[in-house]
Design a protein around this motif. Structure first.
Motif, PDB file in Angstrom:
ATOM      1  N   UNK A 100      -8.790   0.577  -5.489  1.00 55.52           N
ATOM      2  CA  UNK A 100      -8.556  -0.773  -6.022  1.00 55.52           C
ATOM      3  C   UNK A 100      -7.623  -1.612  -5.146  1.00 55.52           C
ATOM      4  N   UNK A 101      -6.578  -0.989  -4.624  1.00 55.38           N
ATOM      5  CA  UNK A 101      -5.636  -1.716  -3.768  1.00 55.38           C
ATOM      6  C   UNK A 101      -6.316  -2.133  -2.475  1.00 55.38           C
ATOM      7  N   UNK A 102      -7.075  -1.238  -1.885  1.00 55.66           N
ATOM      8  CA  UNK A 102      -7.769  -1.535  -0.635  1.00 55.66           C
ATOM      9  C   UNK A 102      -8.809  -2.621  -0.846  1.00 55.66           C
ATOM     10  N   UNK A 103      -9.549  -2.553  -1.934  1.00 50.46           N
ATOM     11  CA  UNK A 103     -10.569  -3.562  -2.219  1.00 50.46           C
ATOM     12  C   UNK A 103      -9.940  -4.935  -2.424  1.00 50.46           C
ATOM     13  N   UNK A 104      -8.826  -4.983  -3.123  1.00 53.87           N
ATOM     14  CA  UNK A 104      -8.134  -6.252  -3.337  1.00 53.87           C
ATOM     15  C   UNK A 104      -7.664  -6.844  -2.022  1.00 53.87           C
ATOM     16  N   UNK A 105      -7.084  -6.009  -1.182  1.00 56.23           N
ATOM     17  CA  UNK A 105      -6.590  -6.487   0.104  1.00 56.23           C
ATOM     18  C   UNK A 105      -7.727  -6.972   0.991  1.00 56.23           C
ATOM     19  N   UNK A 106      -8.834  -6.247   1.029  1.00 49.91           N
ATOM     20  CA  UNK A 106      -9.969  -6.656   1.853  1.00 49.91           C
ATOM     21  C   UNK A 106     -10.613  -7.932   1.332  1.00 49.91           C
ATOM     22  N   UNK A 143       0.835  -1.178   0.000  1.00 48.75           N
ATOM     23  CA  UNK A 143       0.000   0.000   0.000  1.00 48.75           C
ATOM     24  C   UNK A 143       0.887   1.252   0.000  1.00 48.75           C
ATOM     25  N   UNK A 144       1.947   1.215   0.778  1.00 48.68           N
ATOM     26  CA  UNK A 144       2.839   2.369   0.851  1.00 48.68           C
ATOM     27  C   UNK A 144       3.474   2.645  -0.505  1.00 48.68           C
ATOM     28  N   UNK A 145       3.938   1.580  -1.168  1.00 51.88           N
ATOM     29  CA  UNK A 145       4.562   1.758  -2.475  1.00 51.88           C
ATOM     30  C   UNK A 145       3.577   2.318  -3.484  1.00 51.88           C
ATOM     31  N   UNK A 146       2.323   1.895  -3.407  1.00 47.25           N
ATOM     32  CA  UNK A 146       1.312   2.423  -4.318  1.00 47.25           C
ATOM     33  C   UNK A 146       1.103   3.915  -4.075  1.00 47.25           C
ATOM     34  N   UNK A 179      -9.035 -10.383  -0.244  1.00 46.15           N
ATOM     35  CA  UNK A 179      -8.151 -11.473   0.141  1.00 46.15           C
ATOM     36  C   UNK A 179      -8.317 -11.822   1.612  1.00 46.15           C
ATOM     37  N   UNK A 180      -8.356 -10.819   2.472  1.00 48.85           N
ATOM     38  CA  UNK A 180      -8.511 -11.069   3.914  1.00 48.85           C
ATOM     39  C   UNK A 180      -9.847 -11.742   4.199  1.00 48.85           C
ATOM     40  N   UNK A 181     -10.907 -11.330   3.521  1.00 49.96           N
ATOM     41  CA  UNK A 181     -12.215 -11.936   3.719  1.00 49.96           C
ATOM     42  C   UNK A 181     -12.197 -13.411   3.302  1.00 49.96           C
ATOM     43  N   UNK A 182     -11.605 -13.714   2.156  1.00 48.47           N
ATOM     44  CA  UNK A 182     -11.532 -15.104   1.698  1.00 48.47           C
ATOM     45  C   UNK A 182     -10.706 -15.947   2.658  1.00 48.47           C
ATOM     46  N   UNK A 183      -9.610 -15.405   3.145  1.00 48.46           N
ATOM     47  CA  UNK A 183      -8.765 -16.138   4.087  1.00 48.46           C
ATOM     48  C   UNK A 183      -9.511 -16.395   5.393  1.00 48.46           C
ATOM     49  N   UNK A 184     -10.235 -15.407   5.890  1.00 47.83           N
ATOM     50  CA  UNK A 184     -10.984 -15.591   7.134  1.00 47.83           C
ATOM     51  C   UNK A 184     -12.088 -16.627   6.976  1.00 47.83           C
TER      52      UNK A 184
END
Length: 89
Positions: A37-43, A1-4, A45-50
């Motif tokens: 887009x970056x935040x949505x992708x990360x969320x 996220x920082x790099x983006x 992934x976290x939702x699927x993992x949980x």
């Protein structure tokens, strides 16, 4: 996220500052919408993992309730271990 966030063009931020935008408004109205887009992708992934972890925990109590991803993982763990790692020997 920082790099983006570091990859956002400085010209856009400088133009907003020249227009009199404060730092909070700059963050809220310019930087944050760019990171959706970056935040949505990360969320996602976290939702699927949980969901996977929850299903894994619940299915250890009653294997009949095991969903497909957990069942495939258990099948690989118990029966296909030699087949999956045969190329590594």
């Amino acid at each position: 996220m920082r790099q983006f966030m570091l990859s956002l063009p400085d010209d856009m931020l400088e133009a907003a500052r020249l227009d009199g935008t404060g730092e909070f408004t700059l963050w809220w109205r310019i930087v944050l919408p760019q990171t959706k887009p970056v935040t949505l992708t990360r969320l996602t992934f976290v939702n699927a993992w949980n969901e996977y972890i929850w299903a894994l925990l619940v299915s250890t109590v009653n294997p009949r309730l095991m969903p497909l991803p957990v069942g495939i993982q258990m099948l690989q763990k118990h029966y296909l271990r030699g087949v999956l790692f045969s190329g590594l020997k």
